[in-house]
Design a protein around this motif. Structure first.
Motif, PDB file in Angstrom:
ATOM      1  N   UNK A 138      40.472  65.721  -2.225  1.00 31.51           N
ATOM      2  CA  UNK A 138      39.816  66.760  -1.419  1.00 31.51           C
ATOM      3  C   UNK A 138      39.479  66.246  -0.016  1.00 31.51           C
ATOM      4  N   UNK A 139      39.282  64.931   0.111  1.00 31.19           N
ATOM      5  CA  UNK A 139      38.971  64.306   1.402  1.00 31.19           C
ATOM      6  C   UNK A 139      40.235  63.875   2.145  1.00 31.19           C
ATOM      7  N   UNK A 140      41.396  64.061   1.511  1.00 32.81           N
ATOM      8  CA  UNK A 140      42.659  63.696   2.146  1.00 32.81           C
ATOM      9  C   UNK A 140      43.185  62.324   1.785  1.00 32.81           C
ATOM     10  N   UNK A 141      42.585  61.691   0.778  1.00 33.54           N
ATOM     11  CA  UNK A 141      43.022  60.366   0.335  1.00 33.54           C
ATOM     12  C   UNK A 141      43.730  60.522  -1.007  1.00 33.54           C
ATOM     13  N   UNK A 142      44.973  60.098  -1.055  1.00 36.01           N
ATOM     14  CA  UNK A 142      45.768  60.231  -2.275  1.00 36.01           C
ATOM     15  C   UNK A 142      45.767  58.899  -3.026  1.00 36.01           C
ATOM     16  N   UNK A 173      37.547  54.583   6.234  1.00 41.67           N
ATOM     17  CA  UNK A 173      36.393  55.242   6.862  1.00 41.67           C
ATOM     18  C   UNK A 173      36.009  56.506   6.098  1.00 41.67           C
ATOM     19  N   UNK A 174      37.002  57.304   5.758  1.00 43.72           N
ATOM     20  CA  UNK A 174      36.755  58.546   5.011  1.00 43.72           C
ATOM     21  C   UNK A 174      36.202  58.217   3.627  1.00 43.72           C
ATOM     22  N   UNK A 175      36.764  57.219   2.988  1.00 45.62           N
ATOM     23  CA  UNK A 175      36.353  56.812   1.647  1.00 45.62           C
ATOM     24  C   UNK A 175      34.893  56.338   1.668  1.00 45.62           C
ATOM     25  N   UNK A 176      34.525  55.550   2.662  1.00 45.49           N
ATOM     26  CA  UNK A 176      33.133  55.086   2.767  1.00 45.49           C
ATOM     27  C   UNK A 176      32.171  56.265   2.904  1.00 45.49           C
ATOM     28  N   UNK A 177      32.560  57.232   3.718  1.00 43.24           N
ATOM     29  CA  UNK A 177      31.722  58.411   3.906  1.00 43.24           C
ATOM     30  C   UNK A 177      31.582  59.179   2.587  1.00 43.24           C
ATOM     31  N   UNK A 178      32.692  59.356   1.871  1.00 40.53           N
ATOM     32  CA  UNK A 178      32.659  60.057   0.583  1.00 40.53           C
ATOM     33  C   UNK A 178      31.776  59.304  -0.408  1.00 40.53           C
ATOM     34  N   UNK A 179      31.883  57.986  -0.428  1.00 46.04           N
ATOM     35  CA  UNK A 179      31.079  57.182  -1.354  1.00 46.04           C
ATOM     36  C   UNK A 179      29.592  57.274  -1.006  1.00 46.04           C
ATOM     37  N   UNK A 180      29.277  57.307   0.278  1.00 45.10           N
ATOM     38  CA  UNK A 180      27.882  57.443   0.701  1.00 45.10           C
ATOM     39  C   UNK A 180      27.322  58.780   0.229  1.00 45.10           C
ATOM     40  N   UNK A 181      28.130  59.834   0.273  1.00 48.36           N
ATOM     41  CA  UNK A 181      27.701  61.148  -0.203  1.00 48.36           C
ATOM     42  C   UNK A 181      27.415  61.117  -1.701  1.00 48.36           C
ATOM     43  N   UNK A 182      28.218  60.368  -2.445  1.00 52.75           N
ATOM     44  CA  UNK A 182      28.024  60.237  -3.895  1.00 52.75           C
ATOM     45  C   UNK A 182      26.693  59.543  -4.176  1.00 52.75           C
ATOM     46  N   UNK A 194      37.575  50.226  -9.679  1.00 54.32           N
ATOM     47  CA  UNK A 194      36.763  50.857 -10.726  1.00 54.32           C
ATOM     48  C   UNK A 194      36.098  52.106 -10.149  1.00 54.32           C
ATOM     49  N   UNK A 195      36.113  53.177 -10.903  1.00 57.03           N
ATOM     50  CA  UNK A 195      35.519  54.428 -10.417  1.00 57.03           C
ATOM     51  C   UNK A 195      33.997  54.354 -10.542  1.00 57.03           C
ATOM     52  N   UNK A 196      33.288  55.055  -9.657  1.00 58.11           N
ATOM     53  CA  UNK A 196      31.826  55.047  -9.737  1.00 58.11           C
ATOM     54  C   UNK A 196      31.326  55.694 -11.030  1.00 58.11           C
ATOM     55  N   UNK A 197      30.140  55.296 -11.423  1.00 63.50           N
ATOM     56  CA  UNK A 197      29.512  55.864 -12.615  1.00 63.50           C
ATOM     57  C   UNK A 197      29.390  57.378 -12.459  1.00 63.50           C
ATOM     58  N   UNK A 198      29.649  58.082 -13.531  1.00 62.78           N
ATOM     59  CA  UNK A 198      29.550  59.535 -13.516  1.00 62.78           C
ATOM     60  C   UNK A 198      30.884  60.226 -13.248  1.00 62.78           C
ATOM     61  N   UNK A 199      31.933  59.445 -13.008  1.00 64.52           N
ATOM     62  CA  UNK A 199      33.257  59.999 -12.744  1.00 64.52           C
ATOM     63  C   UNK A 199      34.256  59.476 -13.763  1.00 64.52           C
ATOM     64  N   UNK A 200      35.285  60.256 -14.003  1.00 62.98           N
ATOM     65  CA  UNK A 200      36.460  59.751 -14.704  1.00 62.98           C
ATOM     66  C   UNK A 200      37.461  59.353 -13.631  1.00 62.98           C
ATOM     67  N   UNK A 201      38.503  58.675 -14.035  1.00 62.84           N
ATOM     68  CA  UNK A 201      39.526  58.309 -13.056  1.00 62.84           C
ATOM     69  C   UNK A 201      40.149  59.565 -12.434  1.00 62.84           C
ATOM     70  N   UNK A 202      40.286  60.599 -13.228  1.00 62.97           N
ATOM     71  CA  UNK A 202      40.889  61.839 -12.725  1.00 62.97           C
ATOM     72  C   UNK A 202      39.927  62.577 -11.800  1.00 62.97           C
ATOM     73  N   UNK A 203      38.660  62.689 -12.190  1.00 62.59           N
ATOM     74  CA  UNK A 203      37.722  63.423 -11.333  1.00 62.59           C
ATOM     75  C   UNK A 203      37.490  62.699 -10.003  1.00 62.59           C
ATOM     76  N   UNK A 204      37.502  61.372 -10.026  1.00 60.73           N
ATOM     77  CA  UNK A 204      37.315  60.628  -8.779  1.00 60.73           C
ATOM     78  C   UNK A 204      38.553  60.746  -7.886  1.00 60.73           C
TER      79      UNK A 204
END
Length: 71
Positions: free
Chosen positions: A24-28, A59-68, A8-18
């Motif tokens: 952008x972080x290198x995760x496809x 690891x990258x995903x966790x960092x991106x989520x922390x930034x969100x 599930x995508x975080x609140x404030x995002x669409x599936x496409x925007x997330x």
């Protein structure tokens, strides 16, 4: 075979925007809406890279989520 996770995508995002943010972080990942009705609030993660690459992506995903969460 390939394993997939539907996340599930975080609140404030669409599936496409997330998916774009992660790209952008290198995760496809795939926006859930690409797979039809009902997938709009999800992304699909295919666990096809090596275990080491999957671990690095997490690891990258966790960092991106922390930034969100800071916003």
């Amino acid at each position: 075979g390939t394993f997939y996770l539907w996340v599930k995508v975080p609140e404030g995002f669409t599936d496409i925007s997330y998916a774009e943010l992660l790209l952008e972080k290198g995760i496809v990942v795939s926006p859930g809406s690409f797979f039809g009705k009902g997938g709009e609030n999800f992304i699909r993660v295919a666990l096809v890279p090596s275990l080491k690459d999957c671990e690095e992506a997490v690891k990258i995903w966790r960092k991106a989520h922390a930034e969100i969460e800071k916003k």
